[in-house]
Design a protein around this motif. Structure first.
Motif, PDB file in Angstrom:
ATOM      1  N   LEU A   9      62.477 -19.811  21.856  1.00 18.40           N
ATOM      2  CA  LEU A   9      62.564 -19.757  23.329  1.00 18.40           C
ATOM      3  C   LEU A   9      61.549 -18.762  23.886  1.00 18.40           C
ATOM      4  CD1 LEU A   9      66.435 -19.928  23.971  1.00 18.40           C
ATOM      5  CD2 LEU A   9      64.735 -21.692  24.464  1.00 18.40           C
ATOM      6  N   THR A  10      61.362 -17.657  23.173  1.00 14.37           N
ATOM      7  CA  THR A  10      60.369 -16.680  23.631  1.00 14.37           C
ATOM      8  C   THR A  10      58.975 -17.293  23.573  1.00 14.37           C
ATOM      9  OG1 THR A  10      61.778 -14.956  22.733  1.00 14.37           O
ATOM     10  CG2 THR A  10      59.534 -14.308  23.298  1.00 14.37           C
ATOM     11  N   ALA A  11      58.695 -17.964  22.468  1.00 13.71           N
ATOM     12  CA  ALA A  11      57.368 -18.570  22.298  1.00 13.71           C
ATOM     13  C   ALA A  11      57.118 -19.669  23.329  1.00 13.71           C
ATOM     14  CB  ALA A  11      57.232 -19.134  20.887  1.00 13.71           C
ATOM     15  N   ALA A  12      58.209 -20.271  23.823  1.00 14.04           N
ATOM     16  CA  ALA A  12      58.057 -21.396  24.759  1.00 14.04           C
ATOM     17  C   ALA A  12      57.516 -20.937  26.116  1.00 14.04           C
ATOM     18  CB  ALA A  12      59.407 -22.093  24.941  1.00 14.04           C
ATOM     19  N   GLU A  13      57.621 -19.647  26.413  1.00 16.32           N
ATOM     20  CA  GLU A  13      57.140 -19.106  27.701  1.00 16.32           C
ATOM     21  C   GLU A  13      57.665 -19.912  28.881  1.00 16.32           C
ATOM     22  OE1 GLU A  13      52.909 -18.701  27.442  1.00 16.32           O
ATOM     23  OE2 GLU A  13      53.057 -16.988  26.093  1.00 16.32           O
ATOM     24  N   LEU A  14      58.980 -20.003  28.943  1.00 12.28           N
ATOM     25  CA  LEU A  14      59.622 -20.779  30.013  1.00 12.28           C
ATOM     26  C   LEU A  14      59.454 -20.080  31.357  1.00 12.28           C
ATOM     27  CD1 LEU A  14      62.825 -21.480  27.961  1.00 12.28           C
ATOM     28  CD2 LEU A  14      61.331 -23.266  28.864  1.00 12.28           C
ATOM     29  N   HIS A  15      59.379 -20.890  32.418  1.00 14.00           N
ATOM     30  CA  HIS A  15      59.290 -20.330  33.777  1.00 14.00           C
ATOM     31  C   HIS A  15      60.628 -20.470  34.495  1.00 14.00           C
ATOM     32  CE1 HIS A  15      54.959 -21.368  32.988  1.00 14.00           C
ATOM     33  NE2 HIS A  15      54.948 -20.077  33.222  1.00 14.00           N
ATOM     34  N   CYS A  16      61.728 -20.363  33.770  1.00 12.52           N
ATOM     35  CA  CYS A  16      63.037 -20.602  34.383  1.00 12.52           C
ATOM     36  C   CYS A  16      64.057 -19.653  33.767  1.00 12.52           C
ATOM     37  CB  CYS A  16      63.443 -22.049  34.151  1.00 12.52           C
ATOM     38  SG  CYS A  16      63.688 -22.451  32.420  1.00 12.52           S
ATOM     39  N   PRO A  17      65.243 -19.549  34.395  1.00 11.94           N
ATOM     40  CA  PRO A  17      66.257 -18.638  33.850  1.00 11.94           C
ATOM     41  C   PRO A  17      66.730 -19.035  32.449  1.00 11.94           C
ATOM     42  CG  PRO A  17      66.834 -19.357  36.094  1.00 11.94           C
ATOM     43  CD  PRO A  17      65.663 -20.175  35.663  1.00 11.94           C
ATOM     44  N   VAL A  18      66.872 -18.020  31.576  1.00  9.73           N
ATOM     45  CA  VAL A  18      67.492 -18.204  30.254  1.00  9.73           C
ATOM     46  C   VAL A  18      68.635 -17.192  30.205  1.00  9.73           C
ATOM     47  CG1 VAL A  18      67.190 -18.078  27.757  1.00  9.73           C
ATOM     48  CG2 VAL A  18      65.286 -18.861  29.200  1.00  9.73           C
ATOM     49  N   ILE A  19      69.844 -17.698  29.990  1.00  9.65           N
ATOM     50  CA  ILE A  19      71.023 -16.828  30.092  1.00  9.65           C
ATOM     51  C   ILE A  19      71.687 -16.724  28.723  1.00  9.65           C
ATOM     52  CG2 ILE A  19      73.327 -16.710  31.141  1.00  9.65           C
ATOM     53  CD1 ILE A  19      71.834 -18.135  33.571  1.00  9.65           C
ATOM     54  N   VAL A  20      71.906 -15.502  28.266  1.00  3.86           N
ATOM     55  CA  VAL A  20      72.535 -15.293  26.955  1.00  3.86           C
ATOM     56  C   VAL A  20      73.783 -14.428  27.150  1.00  3.86           C
ATOM     57  CG1 VAL A  20      70.351 -15.497  25.684  1.00  3.86           C
ATOM     58  CG2 VAL A  20      71.102 -13.256  26.486  1.00  3.86           C
ATOM     59  N   ALA A  21      74.613 -14.355  26.108  1.00  2.00           N
ATOM     60  CA  ALA A  21      75.850 -13.556  26.187  1.00  2.00           C
ATOM     61  C   ALA A  21      75.506 -12.144  26.636  1.00  2.00           C
ATOM     62  CB  ALA A  21      76.532 -13.542  24.834  1.00  2.00           C
ATOM     63  N   PRO A  41      77.963 -20.912  24.131  1.00  4.22           N
ATOM     64  CA  PRO A  41      76.624 -21.207  23.616  1.00  4.22           C
ATOM     65  C   PRO A  41      75.818 -19.928  23.380  1.00  4.22           C
ATOM     66  CG  PRO A  41      76.811 -21.831  25.939  1.00  4.22           C
ATOM     67  CD  PRO A  41      78.165 -21.376  25.517  1.00  4.22           C
ATOM     68  N   ALA A  42      74.827 -20.022  22.506  1.00  7.89           N
ATOM     69  CA  ALA A  42      73.956 -18.866  22.253  1.00  7.89           C
ATOM     70  C   ALA A  42      73.056 -18.621  23.464  1.00  7.89           C
ATOM     71  CB  ALA A  42      73.110 -19.116  21.007  1.00  7.89           C
ATOM     72  N   ALA A  43      72.609 -19.703  24.103  1.00  9.70           N
ATOM     73  CA  ALA A  43      71.725 -19.554  25.267  1.00  9.70           C
ATOM     74  C   ALA A  43      71.903 -20.737  26.199  1.00  9.70           C
ATOM     75  CB  ALA A  43      70.271 -19.460  24.809  1.00  9.70           C
ATOM     76  N   LEU A  79      81.084 -32.533  26.002  1.00 10.97           N
ATOM     77  CA  LEU A  79      79.877 -32.717  25.193  1.00 10.97           C
ATOM     78  C   LEU A  79      78.650 -32.046  25.801  1.00 10.97           C
ATOM     79  CD1 LEU A  79      80.511 -36.416  24.156  1.00 10.97           C
ATOM     80  CD2 LEU A  79      80.384 -34.444  22.609  1.00 10.97           C
ATOM     81  N   SER A  80      78.775 -31.525  27.007  1.00 11.53           N
ATOM     82  CA  SER A  80      77.613 -30.858  27.598  1.00 11.53           C
ATOM     83  C   SER A  80      77.664 -29.340  27.414  1.00 11.53           C
ATOM     84  CB  SER A  80      77.483 -31.228  29.080  1.00 11.53           C
ATOM     85  OG  SER A  80      78.713 -31.076  29.745  1.00 11.53           O
ATOM     86  N   THR A  81      78.456 -28.901  26.435  1.00 11.68           N
ATOM     87  CA  THR A  81      78.386 -27.502  26.030  1.00 11.68           C
ATOM     88  C   THR A  81      78.618 -27.434  24.519  1.00 11.68           C
ATOM     89  OG1 THR A  81      79.196 -25.272  26.425  1.00 11.68           O
ATOM     90  CG2 THR A  81      80.838 -27.031  26.475  1.00 11.68           C
ATOM     91  N   CYS A  82      78.483 -26.239  23.963  1.00  9.22           N
ATOM     92  CA  CYS A  82      78.667 -26.109  22.510  1.00  9.22           C
ATOM     93  C   CYS A  82      78.856 -24.631  22.172  1.00  9.22           C
ATOM     94  CB  CYS A  82      77.456 -26.669  21.764  1.00  9.22           C
ATOM     95  SG  CYS A  82      75.892 -25.897  22.224  1.00  9.22           S
ATOM     96  N   ASN A  83      79.329 -24.405  20.980  1.00 11.96           N
ATOM     97  CA  ASN A  83      79.401 -23.032  20.462  1.00 11.96           C
ATOM     98  C   ASN A  83      78.102 -22.729  19.734  1.00 11.96           C
ATOM     99  OD1 ASN A  83      81.963 -22.096  21.303  1.00 11.96           O
ATOM    100  ND2 ASN A  83      82.941 -23.353  19.730  1.00 11.96           N
ATOM    101  N   ASP A  84      77.530 -21.571  20.019  1.00 14.68           N
ATOM    102  CA  ASP A  84      76.379 -21.022  19.279  1.00 14.68           C
ATOM    103  C   ASP A  84      75.036 -21.704  19.538  1.00 14.68           C
ATOM    104  OD1 ASP A  84      78.162 -19.259  18.119  1.00 14.68           O
ATOM    105  OD2 ASP A  84      78.634 -20.657  16.494  1.00 14.68           O
ATOM    106  N   GLY A  85      75.048 -22.910  20.044  1.00 12.68           N
ATOM    107  CA  GLY A  85      73.783 -23.631  20.233  1.00 12.68           C
ATOM    108  C   GLY A  85      73.160 -23.359  21.592  1.00 12.68           C
ATOM    109  N   LEU A  86      72.378 -24.320  22.040  1.00 12.25           N
ATOM    110  CA  LEU A  86      71.591 -24.188  23.263  1.00 12.25           C
ATOM    111  C   LEU A  86      72.086 -25.198  24.294  1.00 12.25           C
ATOM    112  CD1 LEU A  86      69.005 -23.140  24.669  1.00 12.25           C
ATOM    113  CD2 LEU A  86      67.730 -24.820  23.356  1.00 12.25           C
ATOM    114  N   VAL A  87      72.365 -24.737  25.511  1.00 11.45           N
ATOM    115  CA  VAL A  87      72.729 -25.647  26.598  1.00 11.45           C
ATOM    116  C   VAL A  87      71.532 -25.788  27.525  1.00 11.45           C
ATOM    117  CG1 VAL A  87      74.170 -25.954  28.649  1.00 11.45           C
ATOM    118  CG2 VAL A  87      75.207 -25.172  26.520  1.00 11.45           C
ATOM    119  N   LEU A  88      71.143 -27.016  27.757  1.00 14.20           N
ATOM    120  CA  LEU A  88      70.063 -27.317  28.694  1.00 14.20           C
ATOM    121  C   LEU A  88      70.741 -27.773  29.985  1.00 14.20           C
ATOM    122  CD1 LEU A  88      67.072 -27.691  29.234  1.00 14.20           C
ATOM    123  CD2 LEU A  88      67.142 -29.778  27.896  1.00 14.20           C
TER     124      LEU A  88
END
Ligand SMILES: Cc1cc2nc3c(=O)[nH]c(=O)nc-3n(C[C@H](O)[C@H](O)[C@H](O)COP(=O)(O)OP(=O)(O)OC[C@H]3O[C@@H](n4cnc5c(N)ncnc54)[C@H](O)[C@@H]3O)c2cc1C
Length: 446
Positions: A9-21, A41-43, A79-88
């Motif tokens: 995710l860091t390497a992706a250089e996103l221009h949008c919010p990334v929310i983590v625990a 989710p992790a992020a 199905l639009s969420t998960c434990n530990d993974g990534l939610v888009l």
């Protein structure tokens, strides 16, 4: 968060919010509609455009993270969420752009039905969709999409002209009847299996209002009400749609007329005289009010389960099952709901889209709703048992969007062997690693 996902995710250089625990908004954004799906989710990535989606999909693929894609967050099994993974989470991509000359509307992959209706209805247009305004356009459309205007104008997918989609490879492409037509066939019913839709283009239909009738009958009258409703609903025009909800509170009959208003009374009034004790009447209410008046009953964070199927008609046996099921319902909001289908839905051949079940006369749902976690087991058990009983009189095919259970049998049973194989072949070509697997999954198979 796993280092590889964080690095990607860091390497992706996103221009949008990334929310983590630990982020102040983490709990707000990890929530989905069904309170049962309380996952961490992790992020959570909140893209603002297709390029952000592309980068996020590539980051998920390269890190091996579990990926959940969220439109309106209304997946019954969560199905639009998960434990530990990534939610888009696409909820920032919800612009609505109407083309008055082409009579089309382009709408973002994170928009809600209310966004669509509020943009189109006041201008005298409509796209047929669902009946609760906070449902997501994306999940609903990709499964089929049914509601008050479906008998008149077809399923939501029948108005779909094209879509912009980010594939598992990260490629951004367009799909329509003439561009990537196999993908276009698949996303009309095949759910989120094939990519992330960032924009839908729909045909607009003329719309000049509805008249609705709503009556609540005592539950003791259920046999008379449901058989009378069935008999009177047969042979009605496409301007007419009926639904019922049976629960401890009674049988709630709602009929909607979308044709010449002068004929509404004759078409709807008989449904207020199916048995004694009806409470209700006809209303000349704005469509936007109809679409939002049940929003609270299906509020976010309550606990839900559903099992559904298609009937060709309402059988006597189904009516008996409904009466028995309500008598043993463990909570007041354990419901059985059905909505009339047919009409324009049947104009499209069954093999023209992945959606399977166009010959159906009704879609039914066994749908317990409750609030206390301590009631989870008995409410879900009631929903499953009732659903199994109602399945006895159901026809082949099913609607993947309103199933509270998951597992590969759900998609196989819904589409049937031939369509499932066709979908699985396309899945093998476009998503061989099954990156998009948090859905009613189609397993890749050549
Ligand atoms: C209260 C309520 C009322 C409903 N009423 C109706 C109704 O009237 N008619 C009807 O037909 N259905 C109805 N449904 C079912 C509804 O169609 C499904 O729940 C649908 O999945 C909701 O879409 P969403 O975007 O809100 O869900 P989400 O939970 O966000 O997504 C569900 C799935 O869709 C996929 N997905 C979501 N967004 C995208 C995207 N942009 N690109 C690719 N894949 C994506 C993902 O696989 C995801 O797991 C209702 C559901 C609820 C909970």
């Amino acid at each position: 968060m796993s280092n590889s996902l964080l690095d990607a995710l860091t390497a992706a250089e996103l221009h949008c919010p990334v929310i983590v625990a630990g982020h102040p908004d983490y709990d707000r954004y990890r929530r989905v509609w069904n309170g049962i799906a309380d996952r961490r989710p992790a992020a959570i990535v909140r893209p603002q455009d297709a390029e952000d989606v592309q980068k996020t999909v590539r980051a998920a693929a390269s890190s091996g993270a579990l990926l959940a894609v969220r439109g309106g967050g209304h997946s019954l099994p969560g199905l639009s969420t998960c434990n530990d993974g990534l939610v888009l989470d696409l909820s920032l991509i919800r612009s609505v752009v109407i083309d008055n000359n082409a009579l089309t509307v382009d709408i973002g992959g994170g928009a809600l039905l209310g966004d669509l209706d509020r943009a189109t209805v006041p201008r005298g247009y409509i796209v047929p969709a669902g009946i609760i305004s906070h449902t997501g356009v994306a999940g609903l459309t990709l499964g089929g999409g049914m509601g008050w205007m479906s008998r008149k104008y077809g399923l939501t997918i029948d108005s779909l002209l094209g879509a912009e989609i980010v594939l598992a490879s990260g490629d951004i492409t367009w799909t329509s009847p003439t561009w990537n037509p196999e993908l276009f066939w698949a996303i009309r019913g095949g759910g989120g299996n094939f990519g992330v839709v960032t924009r839908f283009r729909f045909q607009l239909h003329p719309f000049d209002g509805i008249v609705a009738g709503q009556w609540i009958y005592p539950i003791e009258q259920a046999r008379k009400v449901l058989s009378g409703l069935r008999d009177r609903a047969r042979g009605q025009s496409r301007d007419f749609t009926i639904s019922f909800t049976a629960s401890h509170a009674g049988v709630n009959v709602t009929a909607v007329w979308s044709g010449d208003a002068e004929r509404a009374g004759a078409a709807l009034s008989p449904f207020g005289a199916l048995a004694d004790g009806a409470n209700g009447g006809l209303e000349n209410l704005p469509y936007l009010t109809l679409q939002s008046r049940n929003d609270v009953a299906f509020a976010w964070s309550r606990r839900y389960y559903a099992k559904g199927g298609f009937w060709s008609d309402i059988s006597d046996q189904a009516i008996e099952h409904i009466i028995d099921a309500i008598a043993r319902a463990p909570a007041p909001d354990c419901e059985i709901y059905a909505i009339q289908l047919g009409g324009a839905i049947r104009d499209v051949p069954d093999d023209a889209t992945a959606y399977t079940g166009r010959s159906a006369g009704y879609y039914w749902l066994s749908e317990p709703i409750w609030d206390d976690m301590a009631d989870d087991d008995r409410c879900i058990e009631w929903g499953r048992t009732t659903g199994r009983l109602l399945s006895d009189s159901s026809i082949i095919g099913n609607y993947v969007n309103e199933q509270g259970d998951t597992g590969s049998n759900i998609a196989r049973d819904a589409y049937g062997a031939e369509k499932y194989q066709r979908l699985a072949r396309l899945k093998a070509r476009l998503d061989p690693a099954n990156l998009f697997r948090l859905n009613q999954n189609i397993e890749p198979q050549e």
